[in-house]
Design an enzyme around this catalytic site. Structure first.
Site, short mmCIF file in Angstrom:
data_model
loop_
_atom_site.label_atom_id
_atom_site.label_comp_id
_atom_site.label_asym_id
_atom_site.label_seq_id
_atom_site.Cartn_x
_atom_site.Cartn_y
_atom_site.Cartn_z
CE1 TYR A 143 -50.03 19.95 -11.71
CE2 TYR A 143 -47.87 18.83 -11.93
CZ TYR A 143 -49.13 19.11 -11.16
OH TYR A 143 -49.13 18.72 -9.89
CG ASP A 248 -41.86 23.44 -14.88
OD1 ASP A 248 -41.26 22.79 -14.91
OD2 ASP A 248 -43.11 23.51 -14.45
CE LYS A 276 -42.85 15.28 -13.72
NZ LYS A 276 -43.74 14.12 -13.49
N1 PMP Z 1 -43.63 21.08 -13.71
C1 PMP Z 1 -43.72 20.30 -14.59
C2 PMP Z 1 -43.68 20.66 -16.15
C3 PMP Z 1 -44.43 18.85 -14.40
O1 PMP Z 1 -44.60 17.92 -15.41
C4 PMP Z 1 -44.37 18.52 -12.90
C5 PMP Z 1 -44.98 17.02 -12.67
N2 PMP Z 1 -45.62 16.61 -13.53
C6 PMP Z 1 -44.25 19.50 -12.08
C7 PMP Z 1 -44.01 20.54 -12.18
C8 PMP Z 1 -44.44 19.24 -10.72
O2 PMP Z 1 -43.33 18.43 -10.06
P1 PMP Z 1 -43.65 17.60 -8.77
O3 PMP Z 1 -44.61 16.69 -9.04
O4 PMP Z 1 -42.35 16.98 -8.43
O5 PMP Z 1 -44.02 18.44 -7.67
#
Ligand code: PMP
Length: 437
Positions: A143, A248, A276
Site C-alpha cells: 500500500y 516506502d 507515521k
Molecule cells: N505507504 C505505506 C507503506 C503505508 O502503510 C501508508 C499508510 N498505511 C501510506 C503509504 C499512506 O500514508 P498516509 O495514510 O499517511 O497517507
C-alpha cells in the site's frame, strides 16, 4: 459484558453527518461497531462507554511512544505558543531536515509534507522527472497511499472492496470507483518477493521504467520480510538500469530503528518515504534521498507544494519524537522489541495450546497475526489463503476482553507497553482463543 451503546449511538449520528460515518474508509471495518474514543494515555485507550483497552492499533501505526506522550506534547505546546504555521521559513524545518539526513542512511536532503500519500506522490514525481520515463513497478499487497496514480491491489480484511488481481486484459485494476484507469496506465503490478518476476518485467520494459516502489517489509499484507538477497537484487537491478528505487518506509521508518528498514538491512534506496512513527501521531511525512534526485526540487524542475508543509507543530512533534526514540542508544527500540517478542512467542504458545492453526510474521515491534492452514506465509498468494472472517471474530472478542487490535491482524507495539500489558494481553488471548475453536 461490555456494552458499546454510546459508540453505537455515536456511529449512527456520525453516519448522518460524516461521509461513510468514519474519516478514513478502513475504520468502518471494526466490529461490533467503530469505537468512539473518549481519551487515551500511554498504551491504553478508553471509549465513550467507559471501556478501557490495551491498544495495539496505535492510530494505525504512528503512536510509537504511546498516546499523549508528555515530553512530546510539551515541546509541541511550547512551539504552538510561538505560532502554528507561518508560511515562512523557521528553524524547526532546518533542524528536522538536518536530523533526517543524519539518521536516514540514504538521505542527502529531504522534503517535508503532511501524509504518507503525499510523500509517495512526490517520490514518484521525482523519479519520473529524473529518468524522463513514466512506468512504475509496484507490488501486489503493498500500500502506498490512496492517490490515483498508485492506488490498486490493496486487499485487506478491512476493505473487502479493493480488488486484488489484474483484469483479463492485463490492465491494472483501479482500487476504487472514481479512479481514472488512465492514472494506472503506467503501473506494472508484480508479485513481491519473486526475483524472477522482477527480472522478467525489467527485461520486458527495458528503458521504460522510472521507478520501482516497494515496502521493504510487506507490512500491509502479512508483515512478510524480504527473502534473502531479494532487496539486494532489487537494488542492483534498478541501479544497473538507471531506475529509481523508492523504499516506502511509511510504516517501517522509525519503527524498525532510527534508520528504518533500509538502515536495518543495509540497503541504500535512491529515495525513501517516511511518515507515521516519525511524527508520533502528528501529521508529518517526508521524502529523503540522493542529492541528484532532490536537486530537481532545488532548481524548480519538480514542484513540491503544500500549505502546511513544515509547519511548526509538525516539525516540533517530529523533532521531539525522534529525539525520544534516539535517547539512551535507542532504549525504546530494545523495550518494544523485547515486548513484541514476548507477545508473539506467547501467542504462538496459545495457538498450540488451543489447537488453532495460525501464523505470526514479525519484525521488531510490528507483526501480522493470521489464521491459516499453512505453516509458512512468505508471499502475497499464501497470505491470501488466510481465514480473515475468523480473525475478525477474534479481534471482536479481544475487544470484549479489553484489547484493541486491528481487524486485519496487523499489530503494533509501542514504547508505552509494559511487561504487565503483555501479560494481560496474553491472558485475554488465552480466553478468546479458547472460545474460538
Ligand atoms: N505507504 C505505506 C507503506 C503505508 O502503510 C501508508 C499508510 N498505511 C501510506 C503509504 C499512506 O500514508 P498516509 O495514510 O499517511 O497517507
Amino acid at each position: 459484558m461490555r456494552t458499546y451503546e454510546l459508540s453505537k449511538n455515536g456511529y449512527d449520528r456520525s453516519k448522518r453527518y460524516l461521509a461513510g460515518g468514519v474519516a478514513s474508509s478502513l475504520r468502518a471495518a471494526m466490529k461490533p461497531v467503530p469505537l468512539f474514543a473518549e481519551s487515551a494515555q500511554g498504551a491504553v485507550v478508553r471509549d465513550v462507554d467507559g471501556n478501557a483497552y490495551i491498544d495495539y492499533l496505535l492510530g494505525y501505526g504512528p503512536l510509537i511512544l504511546g498516546h499523549a506522550y508528555g515530553p512530546v506534547n510539551e515541546k509541541v505546546y511550547a512551539a504552538m505558543q510561538r505560532g502554528i504555521t507561518y508560511g515562512l521559513q523557521h528553524q524547526g524545518e532546518i533542524e528536522l531536515a538536518k536530523l533526517l539526513t543524519e539518521v536516514l542512511p540514504c538521505a542527502d536532503k529531504v522534503a517535508l509534507s503532511g501524509s504518507g500519500t503525499e510523500a509517495v506522490m512526490l517520490a514518484l514525481r521525482l523519479a519520473r522527472a529524473y529518468t524522463g520515463r513514466s512506468k512504475i513497478i509496484r507490488f501486489h499487497g503493498h500500500y502506498h497511499g490512496w492517490s490515483d496514480s498508485i492506488y490498486t491491489s490493496f486487499p485487506s480484511a478491512d476493505m473487502p472492496s479493493a480488488s486484488a488481481s489484474a483484469t483479463a486484459s492485463g490492465a491494472v485494476p483501479p482500487g476504487t470507483a472514481g479512479q481514472s484507469e488512465l492514472s494506472l496506465r503506467d503501473v506494472v503490478l508484480l508479485p513481491w518477493n519473486d526475483q524472477a518476476a522482477l527480472e522478467a518485467a525489467l527485461a520486458e520494459h527495458e528503458g521504460e521504467i522510472a521507478a520501482v516502489i516497494s515496502e521493504p517489509v510487506m507490512c500491509n499484507s502479512g508483515c512478510i520480510v524480504p527473502r534473502p538477497g531479494y532487496l539486494e537484487f532489487m537494488r542492483e537491478a534498478t541501479a544497473k538500469r538507471g531506475i529509481v528505487l523508492i523504499l516506502d518506509e511509511v510504516i517501517t521508518g522509525f519503527r524498525l530503528g532510527l534508520g528504518g528498514a533500509h538502515g536495518r538491512f543495509g540497503i541504500k534506496p535512491d529515495l525513501v518515504t517516511v511518515g507515521k512513527a516519525m511524527g508520533g501521531g502528528f501529521a508529518v511525512s517526508g521524502v529523503a534521498g540522493r542529492a541528484e534526485l532532490m536537486a530537481l526540487i532545488d532548481d524548480g524542475t519538480v514542484s513540491h507544494l503544500g500549505t502546511l508543509n513544515g509547519n511548526c507543530v509538525a516539525t516540533a512533534a517530529a523533532l521531539a519524537t525522534i529525539g525520544e526514540l534516539a535517547k539512551d542508544d535507542g532504549a525504546a527500540y530494545d523495550k518494544m522489541e523485547k515486548n513484541a517478542s514476548k507477545l508473539t512467542a506467547g501467542l504462538r504458545t496459545l495457538l498450540g495450546k488451543h489447537g488453532i492453526r495460525g501464523v505470526i510474521n514479525e519484525i521488531g515491534p510490528v507483526f501480522h497475526f493470521i489464521f491459516t492452514e499453512q505453516t509458512v506465509v512468505e508471499d502475497f498468494a499464501s497470505f491470501n489463503l488466510r481465514d480473515s472472517a475468523k480473525y475478525a471474530l477474534f479481534a471482536e472478542r479481544m475487544l470484549e476482553a479489553g484489547v484493541l487490535v486491528r481487524p486485519n491482524g496487523l499489530w503494533y507495539v509501542s514504547a508505552a507497553h509494559e511487561d504487565a500489558d503483555i501479560d494481560a494481553t496474553l491472558e485475554a488471548a488465552d480466553r478468546v482463543l479458547g472460545g474460538l475453536r
